[in-house]
Scaffold this motif. Structure first.
Motif, PDB file in Angstrom:
ATOM      1  N   GLY A   1       0.875  -1.279   0.259  1.00 25.95           N
ATOM      2  CA  GLY A   1       0.053   0.219  -0.067  1.00 25.95           C
ATOM      3  C   GLY A   1       0.830   1.329   0.032  1.00 25.95           C
ATOM      4  O   GLY A   1       0.581   2.194  -0.882  1.00 25.95           O
ATOM      5  N   PRO A   2       1.729   1.459   0.818  1.00 24.37           N
ATOM      6  CA  PRO A   2       2.420   2.661   0.855  1.00 24.37           C
ATOM      7  C   PRO A   2       3.395   2.694  -0.224  1.00 24.37           C
ATOM      8  O   PRO A   2       3.439   3.967  -0.778  1.00 24.37           O
ATOM      9  CB  PRO A   2       3.511   2.681   2.253  1.00 24.37           C
TER      10      PRO A   2
ATOM     11  N   GLU B   1       4.276   5.795  -5.353  1.00 26.85           N
ATOM     12  CA  GLU B   1       4.450   5.845  -6.712  1.00 26.85           C
ATOM     13  C   GLU B   1       3.324   6.962  -7.308  1.00 26.85           C
ATOM     14  O   GLU B   1       3.329   7.380  -8.402  1.00 26.85           O
ATOM     15  CB  GLU B   1       4.072   4.594  -7.182  1.00 26.85           C
ATOM     16  N   GLU B   2       2.039   6.811  -6.432  1.00 24.47           N
ATOM     17  CA  GLU B   2       0.898   7.625  -7.097  1.00 24.47           C
ATOM     18  C   GLU B   2       0.926   9.059  -6.550  1.00 24.47           C
ATOM     19  O   GLU B   2       0.105   9.968  -6.875  1.00 24.47           O
ATOM     20  CB  GLU B   2      -0.282   6.938  -6.863  1.00 24.47           C
ATOM     21  N   GLY B   3       2.052   9.534  -5.964  1.00 27.81           N
ATOM     22  CA  GLY B   3       2.277  10.873  -5.259  1.00 27.81           C
ATOM     23  C   GLY B   3       1.391  11.066  -4.087  1.00 27.81           C
ATOM     24  O   GLY B   3       1.027  12.505  -4.033  1.00 27.81           O
ATOM     25  N   ALA B   4       0.877  10.414  -3.579  1.00 28.21           N
ATOM     26  CA  ALA B   4      -0.090  10.561  -2.419  1.00 28.21           C
ATOM     27  C   ALA B   4       0.718  11.471  -1.235  1.00 28.21           C
ATOM     28  O   ALA B   4       1.667  11.304  -1.077  1.00 28.21           O
ATOM     29  CB  ALA B   4      -0.464   9.167  -1.493  1.00 28.21           C
TER      30      ALA B   4
ATOM     31  N   CYS C   1       2.039  12.763   2.082  1.00 30.43           N
ATOM     32  CA  CYS C   1       3.230  12.104   2.979  1.00 30.43           C
ATOM     33  C   CYS C   1       2.559  11.569   4.236  1.00 30.43           C
ATOM     34  O   CYS C   1       2.796  10.581   4.534  1.00 30.43           O
ATOM     35  CB  CYS C   1       4.464  13.105   3.179  1.00 30.43           C
ATOM     36  N   ILE C   2       1.554  12.512   4.949  1.00 32.11           N
ATOM     37  CA  ILE C   2       0.893  12.091   6.051  1.00 32.11           C
ATOM     38  C   ILE C   2       0.419  10.721   6.018  1.00 32.11           C
ATOM     39  O   ILE C   2       0.327   9.879   6.811  1.00 32.11           O
ATOM     40  CB  ILE C   2       0.163  13.314   6.592  1.00 32.11           C
ATOM     41  N   ASP C   3      -0.510  10.820   4.738  1.00 30.10           N
ATOM     42  CA  ASP C   3      -1.260   9.602   4.403  1.00 30.10           C
ATOM     43  C   ASP C   3      -0.312   8.263   4.366  1.00 30.10           C
ATOM     44  O   ASP C   3      -0.704   7.203   4.830  1.00 30.10           O
ATOM     45  CB  ASP C   3      -2.008   9.869   3.152  1.00 30.10           C
ATOM     46  N   VAL C   4       0.918   8.475   3.733  1.00 24.54           N
ATOM     47  CA  VAL C   4       1.874   7.466   3.529  1.00 24.54           C
ATOM     48  C   VAL C   4       2.210   7.161   5.009  1.00 24.54           C
ATOM     49  O   VAL C   4       2.324   5.810   5.158  1.00 24.54           O
ATOM     50  CB  VAL C   4       2.875   7.751   2.697  1.00 24.54           C
ATOM     51  N   LEU C   5       2.662   7.890   5.614  1.00 20.16           N
ATOM     52  CA  LEU C   5       2.988   7.686   7.204  1.00 20.16           C
ATOM     53  C   LEU C   5       1.963   7.048   7.858  1.00 20.16           C
ATOM     54  O   LEU C   5       2.265   5.964   8.801  1.00 20.16           O
ATOM     55  CB  LEU C   5       3.529   9.000   7.733  1.00 20.16           C
ATOM     56  N   THR C   6       0.767   7.397   7.809  1.00 16.82           N
ATOM     57  CA  THR C   6      -0.440   6.565   8.564  1.00 16.82           C
ATOM     58  C   THR C   6      -0.410   5.254   8.084  1.00 16.82           C
ATOM     59  O   THR C   6      -0.619   4.321   8.887  1.00 16.82           O
ATOM     60  CB  THR C   6      -1.639   7.505   8.321  1.00 16.82           C
ATOM     61  N   GLN C   7      -0.168   5.005   6.625  1.00 14.59           N
ATOM     62  CA  GLN C   7      -0.282   3.368   6.246  1.00 14.59           C
ATOM     63  C   GLN C   7       0.969   2.933   6.874  1.00 14.59           C
ATOM     64  O   GLN C   7       1.011   1.621   7.371  1.00 14.59           O
ATOM     65  CB  GLN C   7      -0.238   3.400   4.672  1.00 14.59           C
TER      66      GLN C   7
END
Length: 89
Positions: A20-21, A26-29, A31-37
């Protein structure tokens, strides 16, 4: 066997969570959303590790203590080392 199946299911779910992260980056999400995952994946790994440790204590270590001797000391020492590694992680 049921415990082993449960652990395998957990690890497969975690494997999917790890992707998921990567996909998010890769999709440019955001950063905080990536850190949450990443945090959720880390928590899932910790939960799996605790389940494995619980099973080890309730089966391997308990059996070794009943049998006594050096094997019991070895199993308790191994469990203590594993707990120390989990605490440091």
């Amino acid at each position: 066997m049921a415990h082993q199946d449960d652990v395998v299911r957990r690890l497969r779910r975690i494997e999917g969570q790890v992707r998921g992260p990567q996909r998010m980056v890769e999709e440019g999400a955001y950063c905080i959303d990536v850190l949450t995952q990443v945090a959720a994946t880390s928590a899932a790994l910790q939960s799996c590790a605790l389940a494995l440790l619980d099973e080890h204590l309730n089966s391997c270590v308990t059996q070794a203590i009943v049998e006594g001797g050096e094997q019991a000391r070895t199993k308790v020492s191994e469990a203590s080392s594993a707990i120390a590694r989990l605490v440091r992680a």
